[in-house]
Write an enzyme that holds these catalytic residues in place. Structure first.
Site, PDB file in Angstrom:
ATOM      1  N   GLY A 152       0.913  -1.183  -0.277  1.00 43.97           N
ATOM      2  CA  GLY A 152      -0.235   0.252   0.430  1.00 43.97           C
ATOM      3  C   GLY A 152       0.875   0.819   0.155  1.00 43.97           C
TER       4      GLY A 152
ATOM      5  N   GLY B  57       1.161   4.111  -1.961  1.00 43.73           N
ATOM      6  CA  GLY B  57       0.610   4.907  -2.746  1.00 43.73           C
ATOM      7  C   GLY B  57      -0.611   5.504  -1.903  1.00 43.73           C
ATOM      8  CD  GLU B  58      -2.929   2.060  -0.795  1.00 46.06           C
ATOM      9  OE1 GLU B  58      -2.052   2.313  -0.963  1.00 46.06           O
ATOM     10  OE2 GLU B  58      -3.781   1.328  -1.197  1.00 46.06           O
ATOM     11  CB  ALA B  59       0.672   6.884   2.735  1.00 43.88           C
ATOM     12  CB  SER B  60       1.305  10.198  -1.989  1.00 41.23           C
ATOM     13  OG  SER B  60       0.154   9.166  -2.812  1.00 41.23           O
TER      14      SER B  60
END
Length: 67
Positions: free
Chosen positions: A23, A25-28
């Protein structure tokens, strides 16, 4: 200008298809949406507060603001 983004697998060996995705990409997403909202505000003076920033929503906000 150029911004390079590299998504790194948590495993030292990225060629392991047996590992689950981490995961990356989710933090961005939230900072990206905030940056886009600020860019729209800087360009137009109109604050868009609801995502997704579809063209119909942006145009409606611009029209409502008289821009």
């Amino acid at each position: 200008e150029r911004v390079d983004i590299v998504l790194v697998n948590g495993d030292p060996n990225p060629n392991r298809p047996d590992l689950p995705p981490y995961g990356a990409g989710e933090a961005s997403l939230k900072p990206t949406m905030a940056a886009l909202a600020n860019a729209i505000y800087d360009a137009t003076g109109v604050r868009i507060r609801r995502v997704p920033f579809r063209s119909d929503r942006v145009l409606a906000a611009l029209k409502a603001a008289g821009v």
